[in-house]
Design a protein around this motif. Structure first.
Motif, PDB file in Angstrom:
ATOM      1  N   GLU A  22      -5.648   4.338  -3.305  1.00 12.38           N
ATOM      2  CA  GLU A  22      -4.395   4.954  -2.887  1.00 12.38           C
ATOM      3  C   GLU A  22      -4.561   6.465  -2.695  1.00 12.38           C
ATOM      4  OE1 GLU A  22      -0.919   4.964  -5.681  1.00 12.38           O
ATOM      5  OE2 GLU A  22      -0.228   3.437  -4.262  1.00 12.38           O
ATOM      6  N   LYS A  23      -5.296   7.101  -3.573  1.00 16.12           N
ATOM      7  CA  LYS A  23      -5.564   8.543  -3.461  1.00 16.12           C
ATOM      8  C   LYS A  23      -6.397   8.846  -2.213  1.00 16.12           C
ATOM      9  CE  LYS A  23      -5.391   9.270  -8.428  1.00 16.12           C
ATOM     10  NZ  LYS A  23      -6.183   9.483  -9.656  1.00 16.12           N
ATOM     11  N   ILE A  24      -7.381   8.009  -1.935  1.00 12.69           N
ATOM     12  CA  ILE A  24      -8.207   8.196  -0.742  1.00 12.69           C
ATOM     13  C   ILE A  24      -7.358   8.015   0.516  1.00 12.69           C
ATOM     14  CG2 ILE A  24     -10.129   7.240   0.601  1.00 12.69           C
ATOM     15  CD1 ILE A  24     -11.437   6.538  -2.138  1.00 12.69           C
ATOM     16  N   ALA A  25      -6.483   7.002   0.526  1.00 13.64           N
ATOM     17  CA  ALA A  25      -5.609   6.762   1.676  1.00 13.64           C
ATOM     18  C   ALA A  25      -4.700   7.961   1.911  1.00 13.64           C
ATOM     19  CB  ALA A  25      -4.788   5.494   1.460  1.00 13.64           C
ATOM     20  N   GLU A  26      -4.176   8.535   0.849  1.00 14.12           N
ATOM     21  CA  GLU A  26      -3.324   9.713   0.979  1.00 14.12           C
ATOM     22  C   GLU A  26      -4.112  10.895   1.522  1.00 14.12           C
ATOM     23  OE1 GLU A  26      -0.010  12.040   0.959  1.00 14.12           O
ATOM     24  OE2 GLU A  26      -0.070   9.903   0.492  1.00 14.12           O
ATOM     25  N   LYS A  27      -5.320  11.090   1.024  1.00 11.04           N
ATOM     26  CA  LYS A  27      -6.155  12.217   1.452  1.00 11.04           C
ATOM     27  C   LYS A  27      -6.566  12.089   2.918  1.00 11.04           C
ATOM     28  CE  LYS A  27     -10.419  14.645   0.362  1.00 11.04           C
ATOM     29  NZ  LYS A  27     -11.545  14.766  -0.553  1.00 11.04           N
ATOM     30  N   THR A  28      -6.926  10.889   3.354  1.00  9.07           N
ATOM     31  CA  THR A  28      -7.418  10.689   4.720  1.00  9.07           C
ATOM     32  C   THR A  28      -6.311  10.387   5.716  1.00  9.07           C
ATOM     33  OG1 THR A  28      -7.779   8.310   4.419  1.00  9.07           O
ATOM     34  CG2 THR A  28      -9.635   9.786   3.886  1.00  9.07           C
ATOM     35  N   GLY A  29      -5.145   9.996   5.224  1.00  7.18           N
ATOM     36  CA  GLY A  29      -4.065   9.607   6.127  1.00  7.18           C
ATOM     37  C   GLY A  29      -4.294   8.251   6.761  1.00  7.18           C
ATOM     38  N   GLN A  30      -5.154   7.436   6.157  1.00  2.78           N
ATOM     39  CA  GLN A  30      -5.512   6.130   6.718  1.00  2.78           C
ATOM     40  C   GLN A  30      -5.157   5.016   5.741  1.00  2.78           C
ATOM     41  OE1 GLN A  30      -6.778   5.904   9.808  1.00  2.78           O
ATOM     42  NE2 GLN A  30      -6.857   8.116   9.992  1.00  2.78           N
ATOM     43  N   GLU A  31      -4.681   3.898   6.270  1.00  5.68           N
ATOM     44  CA  GLU A  31      -4.523   2.711   5.440  1.00  5.68           C
ATOM     45  C   GLU A  31      -5.904   2.183   5.087  1.00  5.68           C
ATOM     46  OE1 GLU A  31      -2.187  -0.299   7.292  1.00  5.68           O
ATOM     47  OE2 GLU A  31      -0.407   0.977   7.384  1.00  5.68           O
ATOM     48  N   ILE A  32      -6.009   1.529   3.938  1.00  7.00           N
ATOM     49  CA  ILE A  32      -7.264   0.915   3.510  1.00  7.00           C
ATOM     50  C   ILE A  32      -6.993  -0.561   3.257  1.00  7.00           C
ATOM     51  CG2 ILE A  32      -9.043   0.830   1.719  1.00  7.00           C
ATOM     52  CD1 ILE A  32      -8.480   3.823   1.238  1.00  7.00           C
ATOM     53  N   HIS A  33      -7.828  -1.400   3.855  1.00  8.15           N
ATOM     54  CA  HIS A  33      -7.719  -2.849   3.660  1.00  8.15           C
ATOM     55  C   HIS A  33      -9.019  -3.338   3.035  1.00  8.15           C
ATOM     56  CE1 HIS A  33      -4.114  -2.882   6.170  1.00  8.15           C
ATOM     57  NE2 HIS A  33      -4.758  -1.940   6.856  1.00  8.15           N
ATOM     58  N   SER A  43     -15.297  -6.919   2.581  1.00  7.78           N
ATOM     59  CA  SER A  43     -15.133  -5.895   3.600  1.00  7.78           C
ATOM     60  C   SER A  43     -14.099  -4.877   3.144  1.00  7.78           C
ATOM     61  CB  SER A  43     -14.696  -6.513   4.933  1.00  7.78           C
ATOM     62  OG  SER A  43     -13.390  -7.046   4.825  1.00  7.78           O
ATOM     63  N   VAL A  44     -14.272  -3.661   3.629  1.00  4.61           N
ATOM     64  CA  VAL A  44     -13.273  -2.613   3.459  1.00  4.61           C
ATOM     65  C   VAL A  44     -13.121  -1.942   4.814  1.00  4.61           C
ATOM     66  CG1 VAL A  44     -14.928  -0.886   2.627  1.00  4.61           C
ATOM     67  CG2 VAL A  44     -12.500  -0.646   2.080  1.00  4.61           C
ATOM     68  N   GLU A  45     -11.869  -1.754   5.223  1.00  4.30           N
ATOM     69  CA  GLU A  45     -11.590  -1.255   6.561  1.00  4.30           C
ATOM     70  C   GLU A  45     -10.611  -0.097   6.471  1.00  4.30           C
ATOM     71  OE1 GLU A  45     -10.023  -3.112  10.800  1.00  4.30           O
ATOM     72  OE2 GLU A  45     -10.238  -4.390   9.048  1.00  4.30           O
ATOM     73  N   THR A  46     -10.906   0.985   7.193  1.00  7.25           N
ATOM     74  CA  THR A  46     -10.015   2.132   7.252  1.00  7.25           C
ATOM     75  C   THR A  46     -10.353   2.994   8.457  1.00  7.25           C
ATOM     76  OG1 THR A  46      -9.077   3.984   6.007  1.00  7.25           O
ATOM     77  CG2 THR A  46     -11.427   3.585   5.724  1.00  7.25           C
ATOM     78  N   GLY A  47      -9.353   3.505   9.099  1.00 14.66           N
ATOM     79  CA  GLY A  47      -9.538   4.442  10.192  1.00 14.66           C
ATOM     80  C   GLY A  47     -10.391   3.938  11.331  1.00 14.66           C
ATOM     81  N   GLY A  48     -10.348   2.648  11.608  1.00 13.74           N
ATOM     82  CA  GLY A  48     -11.153   2.079  12.681  1.00 13.74           C
ATOM     83  C   GLY A  48     -12.567   1.715  12.266  1.00 13.74           C
ATOM     84  N   TYR A  49     -12.927   2.038  11.037  1.00 10.00           N
ATOM     85  CA  TYR A  49     -14.261   1.720  10.529  1.00 10.00           C
ATOM     86  C   TYR A  49     -14.180   0.541   9.571  1.00 10.00           C
ATOM     87  CZ  TYR A  49     -15.622   6.239  12.372  1.00 10.00           C
ATOM     88  OH  TYR A  49     -15.862   7.295  13.208  1.00 10.00           O
ATOM     89  N   ILE A  50     -15.261  -0.219   9.521  1.00 12.05           N
ATOM     90  CA  ILE A  50     -15.330  -1.336   8.589  1.00 12.05           C
ATOM     91  C   ILE A  50     -16.731  -1.391   7.985  1.00 12.05           C
ATOM     92  CG2 ILE A  50     -15.886  -2.995  10.435  1.00 12.05           C
ATOM     93  CD1 ILE A  50     -14.237  -5.074   8.767  1.00 12.05           C
ATOM     94  N   GLY A  83      -4.020  11.855  10.636  1.00 13.63           N
ATOM     95  CA  GLY A  83      -2.790  11.443  11.300  1.00 13.63           C
ATOM     96  C   GLY A  83      -1.865  10.766  10.331  1.00 13.63           C
ATOM     97  N   GLU A  84      -0.739  10.406  10.828  1.00 18.27           N
ATOM     98  CA  GLU A  84       0.250   9.727  10.020  1.00 18.27           C
ATOM     99  C   GLU A  84      -0.186   8.294   9.778  1.00 18.27           C
ATOM    100  OE1 GLU A  84       3.092  11.035   8.668  1.00 18.27           O
ATOM    101  OE2 GLU A  84       2.240  12.915   9.358  1.00 18.27           O
ATOM    102  N   ARG A  85       0.030   7.833   8.572  1.00 21.08           N
ATOM    103  CA  ARG A  85      -0.236   6.434   8.278  1.00 21.08           C
ATOM    104  C   ARG A  85       0.903   5.605   8.810  1.00 21.08           C
ATOM    105  NH1 ARG A  85      -1.785   5.635   2.179  1.00 21.08           N
ATOM    106  NH2 ARG A  85       0.440   5.653   2.157  1.00 21.08           N
TER     107      ARG A  85
END
Length: 86
Positions: A22-33, A43-50, A83-85
């Motif tokens: 959650e802290k990383i998502a806030e810092k990067t502005g990206q959702e994390i799955h 798998s872990v996915e965020t900001g178009g990367y997996i 960017g905005e999440r």
């Protein structure tokens, strides 16, 4: 992992992982799955990367909108767009 003796211990450990993500998502502005099946896939996915691990083999990819546009990347090539999440 030796300290995780009970189901409660495991849940607290997973909660701490969630809080850190959650802290990383806030810092990067990206959702994390995150998905882990405990057998042969994770798998872990965020900001178009997996980052994918299948049968012990690890791969990092950048995924555009369509599967045909996926490409292999190395971790040092990853750059999140701020960017905005959603």
């Amino acid at each position: 992992m030796d300290k995780l003796k009970t189901d409660g211990d495991i849940m607290v450990y997973l909660r701490n992982i969630r809080d850190n993500l959650e802290k990383i998502a806030e810092k990067t502005g990206q959702e994390i799955h995150l998905y882990v099946n405990g057998k042969d896939y994770g798998s872990v996915e965020t900001g178009g990367y997996i980052a994918i691990k299948v049968n012990g083999r690890e791969s990092y990819q950048y995924r555009l909108d369509e599967v045909k546009d996926w490409r292999h990347v190395e971790p040092d090539q990853i750059a999140f767009e701020k960017g905005e999440r959603t």
